[in-house]
Design a protein around this motif. Structure first.
Motif, PDB file in Angstrom:
ATOM      1  N   THR A   8       4.179  11.923   4.375  1.00  0.00           N
ATOM      2  CA  THR A   8       3.518  11.169   3.313  1.00  0.00           C
ATOM      3  C   THR A   8       2.268  11.906   2.846  1.00  0.00           C
ATOM      4  O   THR A   8       2.026  12.036   1.645  1.00  0.00           O
ATOM      5  N   GLN A   9       1.482  12.390   3.795  1.00  0.00           N
ATOM      6  CA  GLN A   9       0.274  13.135   3.434  1.00  0.00           C
ATOM      7  C   GLN A   9       0.626  14.384   2.638  1.00  0.00           C
ATOM      8  O   GLN A   9      -0.036  14.702   1.655  1.00  0.00           O
ATOM      9  N   ARG A  10       1.667  15.091   3.037  1.00  0.00           N
ATOM     10  CA  ARG A  10       2.085  16.303   2.332  1.00  0.00           C
ATOM     11  C   ARG A  10       2.452  15.975   0.882  1.00  0.00           C
ATOM     12  O   ARG A  10       2.033  16.666  -0.047  1.00  0.00           O
ATOM     13  N   SER A  47      -2.814  11.873 -15.618  1.00  0.00           N
ATOM     14  CA  SER A  47      -3.025  10.459 -15.335  1.00  0.00           C
ATOM     15  C   SER A  47      -1.887   9.885 -14.494  1.00  0.00           C
ATOM     16  O   SER A  47      -2.119   9.175 -13.505  1.00  0.00           O
ATOM     17  N   THR A  48      -0.661  10.206 -14.862  1.00  0.00           N
ATOM     18  CA  THR A  48       0.502   9.719 -14.112  1.00  0.00           C
ATOM     19  C   THR A  48       0.501  10.256 -12.692  1.00  0.00           C
ATOM     20  O   THR A  48       0.750   9.509 -11.736  1.00  0.00           O
ATOM     21  N   ALA A  49       0.211  11.546 -12.540  1.00  0.00           N
ATOM     22  CA  ALA A  49       0.189  12.147 -11.200  1.00  0.00           C
ATOM     23  C   ALA A  49      -0.879  11.500 -10.323  1.00  0.00           C
ATOM     24  O   ALA A  49      -0.647  11.208  -9.144  1.00  0.00           O
ATOM     25  N   LEU A  50      -2.049  11.244 -10.892  1.00  0.00           N
ATOM     26  CA  LEU A  50      -3.123  10.602 -10.128  1.00  0.00           C
ATOM     27  C   LEU A  50      -2.769   9.163  -9.774  1.00  0.00           C
ATOM     28  O   LEU A  50      -3.029   8.714  -8.645  1.00  0.00           O
ATOM     29  N   PHE A  55      -1.160   5.163  -5.742  1.00  0.00           N
ATOM     30  CA  PHE A  55      -0.213   4.161  -5.255  1.00  0.00           C
ATOM     31  C   PHE A  55       0.361   4.563  -3.898  1.00  0.00           C
ATOM     32  O   PHE A  55       0.558   3.719  -3.027  1.00  0.00           O
ATOM     33  N   SER A  56       0.597   5.843  -3.701  1.00  0.00           N
ATOM     34  CA  SER A  56       1.116   6.310  -2.412  1.00  0.00           C
ATOM     35  C   SER A  56       0.098   6.094  -1.297  1.00  0.00           C
ATOM     36  O   SER A  56       0.450   5.683  -0.195  1.00  0.00           O
ATOM     37  N   VAL A  57      -1.168   6.360  -1.594  1.00  0.00           N
ATOM     38  CA  VAL A  57      -2.226   6.152  -0.602  1.00  0.00           C
ATOM     39  C   VAL A  57      -2.309   4.674  -0.234  1.00  0.00           C
ATOM     40  O   VAL A  57      -2.335   4.305   0.948  1.00  0.00           O
ATOM     41  N   VAL A  58      -2.352   3.808  -1.244  1.00  0.00           N
ATOM     42  CA  VAL A  58      -2.455   2.370  -0.989  1.00  0.00           C
ATOM     43  C   VAL A  58      -1.212   1.860  -0.264  1.00  0.00           C
ATOM     44  O   VAL A  58      -1.302   1.072   0.672  1.00  0.00           O
ATOM     45  N   LEU A  87      -7.941  -2.616  -3.971  1.00  0.00           N
ATOM     46  CA  LEU A  87      -7.711  -1.194  -4.262  1.00  0.00           C
ATOM     47  C   LEU A  87      -6.464  -1.010  -5.111  1.00  0.00           C
ATOM     48  O   LEU A  87      -6.449  -0.260  -6.082  1.00  0.00           O
ATOM     49  N   PHE A  88      -5.405  -1.728  -4.728  1.00  0.00           N
ATOM     50  CA  PHE A  88      -4.153  -1.646  -5.472  1.00  0.00           C
ATOM     51  C   PHE A  88      -4.369  -2.065  -6.916  1.00  0.00           C
ATOM     52  O   PHE A  88      -3.944  -1.383  -7.859  1.00  0.00           O
ATOM     53  N   LEU A  89      -5.046  -3.187  -7.110  1.00  0.00           N
ATOM     54  CA  LEU A  89      -5.283  -3.691  -8.459  1.00  0.00           C
ATOM     55  C   LEU A  89      -6.198  -2.784  -9.264  1.00  0.00           C
ATOM     56  O   LEU A  89      -6.094  -2.708 -10.494  1.00  0.00           O
ATOM     57  N   SER A  90      -7.075  -2.050  -8.587  1.00  0.00           N
ATOM     58  CA  SER A  90      -7.961  -1.140  -9.308  1.00  0.00           C
ATOM     59  C   SER A  90      -7.206   0.039  -9.902  1.00  0.00           C
ATOM     60  O   SER A  90      -7.704   0.700 -10.824  1.00  0.00           O
TER      61      SER A  90
END
Length: 92
Positions: A8-10, A47-50, A55-58, A87-90
């Protein structure tokens, strides 16, 4: 992110690096008089990549919090399910 599995981190790091490369392209296009279409297209890609990295982090944190809330609170500096929701909603 301390408890995210290495795969996941990778994936998150790869996505962020891809966004960094796209952002470099945006900066170059702006500095060198690139077309509006190219700048906006690259900005949308950044923007999409970020967003996806966020979302992956959350998502990773949510899985950890739900599985072991006490350990998550301890290793993630007191991060709670409620804070994860914020965080998710942000990101939206």
């Amino acid at each position: 992110m301390r408890e995210a599995d290495p795969e996941t981190q990778r994936k998150i790091v790869n996505r962020l690096k891809r966004a960094r490369g796209q952002l470099d392209s945006v900066i170059n296009a702006v500095e060198n008089g690139g077309s509006c279409r190219d700048v906006v297209t690259q900005l949308a890609a950044v923007s999409t990549a970020l967003d996806r990295a966020g979302f992956s982090v959350v998502s990773s944190a949510m899985q950890f919090c739900i599985t072991d809330p006490e350990a998550a609170a301890e290793t993630e500096d007191g991060l709670t399910v409620e804070e994860l929701e914020k965080l998710f909603l942000s990101l939206s």
